[in-house]
Design a protein around this motif. Structure first.
Motif, PDB file in Angstrom:
ATOM      1  N   PRO A 157       0.924  -1.159  -0.012  1.00 22.04           N
ATOM      2  CA  PRO A 157       0.036  -0.107  -0.074  1.00 22.04           C
ATOM      3  C   PRO A 157       0.854   1.181  -0.121  1.00 22.04           C
ATOM      4  O   PRO A 157       2.046   1.176   0.280  1.00 22.04           O
ATOM      5  CB  PRO A 157      -0.848   0.027   1.271  1.00 22.04           C
ATOM      6  CG  PRO A 157       0.023  -1.007   1.999  1.00 22.04           C
ATOM      7  CD  PRO A 157       0.653  -2.001   1.270  1.00 22.04           C
ATOM      8  N   ILE A 158       0.257   2.288  -0.499  1.00 19.69           N
ATOM      9  CA  ILE A 158       0.780   3.760  -0.417  1.00 19.69           C
ATOM     10  C   ILE A 158       0.657   4.244   0.880  1.00 19.69           C
ATOM     11  O   ILE A 158      -0.468   4.167   1.434  1.00 19.69           O
ATOM     12  CB  ILE A 158       0.269   4.489  -1.486  1.00 19.69           C
ATOM     13  CG1 ILE A 158       0.472   4.099  -2.819  1.00 19.69           C
ATOM     14  CG2 ILE A 158       0.646   6.139  -1.581  1.00 19.69           C
ATOM     15  CD1 ILE A 158      -0.286   4.594  -3.883  1.00 19.69           C
ATOM     16  N   VAL A 159       1.787   4.585   1.609  1.00 18.93           N
ATOM     17  CA  VAL A 159       1.599   5.340   2.884  1.00 18.93           C
ATOM     18  C   VAL A 159       0.698   6.766   2.527  1.00 18.93           C
ATOM     19  O   VAL A 159       1.260   7.647   1.657  1.00 18.93           O
ATOM     20  CB  VAL A 159       2.850   5.529   3.223  1.00 18.93           C
ATOM     21  CG1 VAL A 159       2.626   6.327   4.735  1.00 18.93           C
ATOM     22  CG2 VAL A 159       3.597   4.295   3.490  1.00 18.93           C
ATOM     23  N   ILE A 160      -0.379   7.006   3.357  1.00 24.25           N
ATOM     24  CA  ILE A 160      -1.191   7.943   3.307  1.00 24.25           C
ATOM     25  C   ILE A 160      -0.840   8.832   4.606  1.00 24.25           C
ATOM     26  O   ILE A 160      -0.973   8.459   5.681  1.00 24.25           O
ATOM     27  CB  ILE A 160      -2.657   7.735   3.337  1.00 24.25           C
ATOM     28  CG1 ILE A 160      -2.993   6.793   2.153  1.00 24.25           C
ATOM     29  CG2 ILE A 160      -3.427   9.126   3.034  1.00 24.25           C
ATOM     30  CD1 ILE A 160      -4.290   6.298   2.128  1.00 24.25           C
ATOM     31  N   ARG A 161      -0.444  10.153   4.346  1.00 20.58           N
ATOM     32  CA  ARG A 161      -0.355  11.142   5.561  1.00 20.58           C
ATOM     33  C   ARG A 161      -1.279  12.348   5.264  1.00 20.58           C
ATOM     34  O   ARG A 161      -1.176  12.684   4.220  1.00 20.58           O
ATOM     35  CB  ARG A 161       1.118  11.696   5.487  1.00 20.58           C
ATOM     36  CG  ARG A 161       2.175  10.343   5.599  1.00 20.58           C
ATOM     37  CD  ARG A 161       3.527  10.916   5.960  1.00 20.58           C
ATOM     38  NE  ARG A 161       4.155  12.007   4.691  1.00 20.58           N
ATOM     39  CZ  ARG A 161       5.008  12.576   4.477  1.00 20.58           C
ATOM     40  NH1 ARG A 161       5.891  12.425   5.443  1.00 20.58           N
ATOM     41  NH2 ARG A 161       5.397  13.255   3.402  1.00 20.58           N
ATOM     42  N   GLN A 162      -1.787  12.732   6.302  1.00 15.13           N
ATOM     43  CA  GLN A 162      -2.764  13.861   6.215  1.00 15.13           C
ATOM     44  C   GLN A 162      -2.028  14.988   7.001  1.00 15.13           C
ATOM     45  O   GLN A 162      -2.027  14.803   8.425  1.00 15.13           O
ATOM     46  CB  GLN A 162      -4.305  13.529   6.926  1.00 15.13           C
ATOM     47  CG  GLN A 162      -5.236  12.870   5.728  1.00 15.13           C
ATOM     48  CD  GLN A 162      -6.423  12.740   6.152  1.00 15.13           C
ATOM     49  OE1 GLN A 162      -6.577  12.091   7.177  1.00 15.13           O
ATOM     50  NE2 GLN A 162      -7.346  13.330   5.602  1.00 15.13           N
TER      51      GLN A 162
END
Length: 188
Positions: A157-162
């Motif tokens: 998975p792509i690491v998602i950062r908010q």
């Protein structure tokens, strides 16, 4: 000369340098077609503003394909944002992504700001630039939902950062947004 550009230029009867200069100035600077007509007349070249517009309509898609193939590789950490721009009197959503160094990864103009539009943007960016390791987004629920859908189909998975402030590099890209607005006002 590139074969695609040669096909486009086949029936155009002005010197290549004149056509490319007009199209470049039209896209790169906030000039109207009539201003370009005047500028070329000052240089001794008689060209109508509608001719310059036709050159732009024919040359820009071909140049876009050539330039995309020769584009430098982008980083694996992306920052994305979406904004509204006015295109021919209608407000549209411009999705943009840059890497850590501020290099433009991709952009996409859509009428809607929803999960489908965000997913289309991310898929297009990945197709043209390869897969990122991480994507930083602001608080947009559509972007988050689209990335979760994309991750559900992937092995890694792509690491998602908010993070609100990590996207400042995208949000200060006013020149890129205005260039995109000029480009899309041609095509619309």
């Amino acid at each position: 000369m590139n074969l695609e550009i040669a096909k486009v230029l086949k029936r155009l009867h002005y010197p290549l340098g004149v056509m490319l200069t007009c199209v470049r100035w039209y896209v790169a600077y906030p000039l109207s077609l009539r201003q370009l007509e005047e500028m070329m007349a000052e240089r001794g070249i008689s060209v109508d503003h509608s001719t310059v517009h036709r050159w732009a309509l024919k040359l820009l898609p071909a140049l876009h394909k050539v330039f995309r193939r020769r584009k430098r590789p982008v980083g694996k950490s992306w920052r994305t944002d979406e904004t509204y721009i006015l295109v021919r009197g209608q407000w549209k959503n411009l999705y943009r992504a840059v890497d850590r160094a501020g290099n433009t990864i991709d952009f996409l103009l859509r009428a809607q700001r929803d999960k489908a539009a965000a997913r289309r943007f991310f898929e297009k960016a990945v197709d043209h630039n390869g897969e990122p390791d991480s994507v930083t987004i602001d608080g947009s629920p559509a972007n988050l939902a689209a990335l979760h859908d994309i991750n559900a189909e992937r092995e890694t998975p792509i690491v998602i950062r908010q993070a609100k402030y990590l996207n400042n590099i995208v949000e200060t890209g006013g020149a890129a947004a205005s260039a995109a607005q000029q480009f899309y006002s041609l095509a619309a």
